[in-house]
Design a protein around this motif. Structure first.
Motif: not given
Length: 90
Positions: A22-39
């Motif tokens: 659903y989100v992709g192969p990278l940890a950054e992708d997963a983190h974006k899924e759970f927490t959309p805002r960069v800050a």
């Protein structure tokens, strides 16, 4: 590997899970899924939040107890103590 991304709080408690497909192969992708805002992601990373890819057996061992309220983690108010309720006169 087709597995699950798990979201891990600094105390080790798993707070979320999503399929890798659903989100992709990278940890950054997963983190974006759970927490959309960069800050917010930067704050979480600095605080020790992690996102790890696990297989089904590891999900059952690591994530399932936390997500079903059966883990032993106590930080962040995850565990709730039962208290008796007063009896109501009818």
């Amino acid at each position: 590997m087709k597995g699950f991304w798990i979201r891990i709080a600094p105390d080790g408690c798993v707070h979320g899970s999503v399929h890798e497909e659903y989100v992709g192969p990278l940890a950054e992708d997963a983190h974006k899924e759970f927490t959309p805002r960069v800050a917010d992601r930067r704050k979480e990373a600095a605080a020790g939040w992690q996102h790890q890819l696990v297989n089904g057996a590891d999900w059952d061992r690591r994530a399932k107890p936390c997500l079903t309220g059966r883990c032993n983690h106590t930080a962040l108010g995850r565990r709730v103590k039962d208290v008796p309720l007063p009896e109501v006169a009818s």
